[in-house]
Write a protein that holds these residues in place. Structure first.
Motif, PDB file in Angstrom:
ATOM      1  N   MET A 102       0.826  -1.109  -0.174  1.00 16.44           N
ATOM      2  CA  MET A 102       0.053   0.062  -0.166  1.00 16.44           C
ATOM      3  C   MET A 102       0.649   1.404   0.145  1.00 16.44           C
ATOM      4  SD  MET A 102      -2.989  -1.031  -0.197  1.00 16.44           S
ATOM      5  CE  MET A 102      -4.146   0.318  -0.093  1.00 16.44           C
ATOM      6  N   GLY A 103       0.654   2.124  -0.782  1.00 12.27           N
ATOM      7  CA  GLY A 103       1.279   3.550  -0.983  1.00 12.27           C
ATOM      8  C   GLY A 103       2.309   3.302  -1.888  1.00 12.27           C
ATOM      9  N   GLN A 104       2.572   2.515  -2.401  1.00 16.18           N
ATOM     10  CA  GLN A 104       3.595   2.176  -3.361  1.00 16.18           C
ATOM     11  C   GLN A 104       3.056   2.092  -5.006  1.00 16.18           C
ATOM     12  OE1 GLN A 104       6.429  -0.839  -2.549  1.00 16.18           O
ATOM     13  NE2 GLN A 104       6.137  -0.706  -0.516  1.00 16.18           N
ATOM     14  N   PRO A 105       3.494   2.241  -5.952  1.00 14.47           N
ATOM     15  CA  PRO A 105       3.308   2.191  -7.264  1.00 14.47           C
ATOM     16  C   PRO A 105       2.604   0.999  -7.692  1.00 14.47           C
ATOM     17  CG  PRO A 105       5.308   3.425  -7.255  1.00 14.47           C
ATOM     18  CD  PRO A 105       4.995   3.011  -5.964  1.00 14.47           C
ATOM     19  N   THR A 106       3.036  -0.231  -6.794  1.00 16.32           N
ATOM     20  CA  THR A 106       2.608  -1.437  -7.314  1.00 16.32           C
ATOM     21  C   THR A 106       1.652  -2.206  -6.410  1.00 16.32           C
ATOM     22  OG1 THR A 106       4.500  -2.507  -6.034  1.00 16.32           O
ATOM     23  CG2 THR A 106       4.798  -2.088  -8.473  1.00 16.32           C
ATOM     24  N   GLN A 107       0.959  -1.150  -5.495  1.00 19.99           N
ATOM     25  CA  GLN A 107      -0.136  -1.506  -4.756  1.00 19.99           C
ATOM     26  C   GLN A 107      -1.201  -2.542  -5.326  1.00 19.99           C
ATOM     27  OE1 GLN A 107      -1.770   1.770  -2.666  1.00 19.99           O
ATOM     28  NE2 GLN A 107      -3.835   1.608  -3.825  1.00 19.99           N
ATOM     29  N   CYS A 108      -1.592  -3.535  -4.544  1.00 22.46           N
ATOM     30  CA  CYS A 108      -2.451  -4.314  -4.916  1.00 22.46           C
ATOM     31  C   CYS A 108      -3.643  -4.430  -4.036  1.00 22.46           C
ATOM     32  CB  CYS A 108      -1.805  -5.805  -5.234  1.00 22.46           C
ATOM     33  SG  CYS A 108      -2.912  -6.946  -5.901  1.00 22.46           S
TER      34      CYS A 108
END
Length: 288
Positions: free
Chosen positions: A224-230
């Motif tokens: 969460m909060g990262q470009p790759t959040q899922c």
């Protein structure tokens, strides 16, 4: 002088607040707490961004050396203690604040985003959450279910449950230590898949119908909060099989769901999910 407890947010080195960044740039000593969570970038990236050395505060330091290495210097110098997320979201940091105050050290908190707030990105309203629980790794002879009653309590009240998943960083290798060697096990980060499996086992063991592995809607969260959040929603049985990628992961067990929450969750439902959003049966309604 001052102990600054600085939240770093959830993503990378750029998520620090402007105030936090200015404090770090002017600090005499900088520590990065790497025990309760981990950031999406390594220490070298932080050091390059700050232009200053950063000392890793691992479990041993936090539990045994924090007074000598962090608190005593803070009596005469500016010390920045960096925390992934927000500094008030773990008892470890509350204990540090209390010990500093008892030593007469001024403490300033610089807040930032944490998983406690970012969990709302899935569409569930934060004011509908109950107790947050931690899910520890099950071991061969240690399979605790202390989280189960809190989940049941939340579900009976129609509330959602945020589950924080275990991480193991710099855990001692006791077999090596018995041979006189100081060695640590590789880091382990609990996945949504493992958490789902353990929750299914807990329901089978305790058997008090806190949730239904085939029916209760849950949400898996990763990075969460990262470009790759899922973000993906489904039953525990479905989340157990879904590939969420690398750490860090967390999970939500849903309680009562309102129309707006349902509309958002539809966007995250796993393809082919057997969960029927229009036929939700809630424990809360059954008890009422």
């Amino acid at each position: 002088m001052v102990l600054y407890m600085v939240g770093l947010g959830l993503g990378n080195e750029e998520d620090i607040t402007v105030r936090g960044f200015n404090i770090v740039k002017s600090a005499d000593h900088i520590f990065l707490e790497a025990y309760t969570s981990v950031l999406g970038v390594d220490r070298e990236r932080l050091e390059e961004f700050y232009g200053k050395p950063v000392i890793i505060a691992d479990r041993d330091m936090v539990e045994q050396q924090v007074e000598d290495l962090v608190l005593v210097p803070a009596k005469t110098k500016k010390v920045a203690f960096l925390v992934v997320g927000d500094p008030v979201c773990a008892t470890t940091h509350t204990d540090l604040w209390l010990r500093a105050r008892q030593m007469g050290i001024e403490v300033e908190m610089i807040h930032n985003a944490s998983i406690m707030g970012a969990a709302g990105a899935c569409g569930l309203q934060l004011y509908n959450f109950g107790h947050t629980v931690s899910i520890p790794f099950f071991e061969e002879n240690w399979r605790p279910t202390s989280f189960y009653p809190k989940i049941k309590f939340n579900r009976q009240g129609g509330m959602h449950t945020l589950c924080l998943l275990d991480i193991k960083v710099k855990e001692p290798d006791f077999d090596a230590m018995m041979k006189g060697k100081t060695k640590y096990l590789p880091p382990r980060f609990m996945s949504v898949n493992t958490a789902a499996e353990q929750l299914l086992e807990a329901e089978q063991t305790v058997a008090q119908q806190a949730y239904d592995g085939a029916k209760t809607l849950c949400v898996g969260l990763a990075r969460m909060g990262q470009p790759t959040q899922c973000i993906r929603a489904g039953t525990l049985e479905e989340l157990r099989e879904y590939d969420f990628g690398g750490p860090l992961h967390s999970m939500i067990i849903c309680g009562d769901l309102h129309d707006l929450e349902l509309e958002v969750l539809k966007e995250y439902l796993i393809d082919g999910s057997k969960f029927e959003l229009e036929h939700i049966e809630t424990q809360h309604d059954e008890i009422r």
